[in-house]
Design a protein around this motif. Structure first.
Motif, PDB file in Angstrom:
ATOM      1  N   CYS A  94      -4.651  -4.432  -1.883  1.00 15.08           N
ATOM      2  CA  CYS A  94      -5.315  -4.824  -0.368  1.00 15.08           C
ATOM      3  C   CYS A  94      -5.878  -3.802   0.190  1.00 15.08           C
ATOM      4  O   CYS A  94      -5.631  -2.479  -0.023  1.00 15.08           O
ATOM      5  N   CYS A 129       3.325  -8.839  -2.004  1.00 16.51           N
ATOM      6  CA  CYS A 129       2.460  -8.427  -1.040  1.00 16.51           C
ATOM      7  C   CYS A 129       2.123  -9.355  -0.032  1.00 16.51           C
ATOM      8  O   CYS A 129       1.977 -10.532  -0.120  1.00 16.51           O
ATOM      9  N   SER A 130       2.692  -9.090   1.440  1.00 17.85           N
ATOM     10  CA  SER A 130       2.554 -10.066   2.297  1.00 17.85           C
ATOM     11  C   SER A 130       1.081 -10.513   2.657  1.00 17.85           C
ATOM     12  O   SER A 130       1.091 -11.711   2.750  1.00 17.85           O
ATOM     13  N   THR A 131       0.309  -9.893   2.177  1.00 16.68           N
ATOM     14  CA  THR A 131      -1.246 -10.314   2.209  1.00 16.68           C
ATOM     15  C   THR A 131      -1.634 -11.204   1.189  1.00 16.68           C
ATOM     16  O   THR A 131      -2.346 -11.986   1.504  1.00 16.68           O
ATOM     17  N   LYS A 132      -0.907 -11.465   0.171  1.00 17.54           N
ATOM     18  CA  LYS A 132      -1.001 -12.556  -0.836  1.00 17.54           C
ATOM     19  C   LYS A 132      -0.214 -13.836  -0.710  1.00 17.54           C
ATOM     20  O   LYS A 132      -0.338 -14.754  -1.430  1.00 17.54           O
ATOM     21  N   ASP A 168      -5.538  -2.225   3.043  1.00 18.02           N
ATOM     22  CA  ASP A 168      -4.863  -1.995   4.448  1.00 18.02           C
ATOM     23  C   ASP A 168      -4.501  -0.487   4.465  1.00 18.02           C
ATOM     24  O   ASP A 168      -4.781   0.253   3.946  1.00 18.02           O
ATOM     25  N   CYS A 187       0.009  -5.572   5.399  1.00 16.80           N
ATOM     26  CA  CYS A 187       0.361  -5.334   4.112  1.00 16.80           C
ATOM     27  C   CYS A 187       2.075  -4.671   4.187  1.00 16.80           C
ATOM     28  O   CYS A 187       2.252  -4.086   4.940  1.00 16.80           O
ATOM     29  N   LYS A 203      -4.407 -11.342  11.061  1.00 20.31           N
ATOM     30  CA  LYS A 203      -4.466 -10.552   9.628  1.00 20.31           C
ATOM     31  C   LYS A 203      -2.856 -10.384   9.568  1.00 20.31           C
ATOM     32  O   LYS A 203      -2.363  -9.733  10.359  1.00 20.31           O
TER      33      LYS A 203
END
Length: 155
Positions: A140, A89-92, A142, A131, A128
């Motif tokens: 996440c 996941c892009s957020t991770k 999102d 996701c 930010k």
């Protein structure tokens, strides 16, 4: 090459070929014997698989073959990084990169290189990271995730 698929053991052979350029199978066996107790037949099987996959080529020299890589180490590592990034996941990603830094030994020059890359990245950093998952693939908070998934329940 579109999708590079190299097993863990084949990767060991490729690393030798990338370093040596060209060599015989017994050269690969000798170099790998310091790390593994593989028989020559095992190494020949791994090389044959890599030839069949198109990642290794061969030149006949009498009754022997000299083997060489047909893909570069740089190309295979770029694709490996891209595939790994696709699975996270892009957020991770930031947490994953931080974990890589913590878990691996680095030299002072490595750290300077990373600091330079971070400095450049900070110029285009987002407030930010969005996701990139579809519903149900991550936890996440999102727009892609429904309220039930955010709470740990799939509707």
């Amino acid at each position: 090459m579109s999708h590079i698929k190299i097993t863990k053991t084949e990767w060991e052979v490729m690393r030798i070929l990338w370093t040596q350029g060209e060599c015989y199978s017994n050269d690969v066996t000798t170099l790998l014997s310091e790390k593994f107790e593989w028989k020559p037949s095992t190494v020949k099987t791994l090389i044959a698989r890599l030839v069949n996959k198109g990642y290794v080529g061969k030149h006949a020299e009498g009754n022997r073959y000299r083997y060489f890589p047909t893909i570069s180490e740089k190309e295979s590592l770029q694709q490996t990084r891209a595939e790994l990034a696709h699975h996270i996941c892009s957020t991770k990603m930031g947490k994953y990169i931080a974990a890589l830094l913590e878990e691996n030994p680095l030299s002072h020059s490595d750290i300077a290189l990373i600091a330079q890359a971070l400095e450049k990245k900070s110029l285009v950093a987002l407030d930010k990271v969005p996701c990139n998952c579809i519903k149900g693939q991550c936890t996440c908070i999102d727009d892609c995730c429904s309220e039930s998934i955010k709470k740990g329940k799939i509707a």
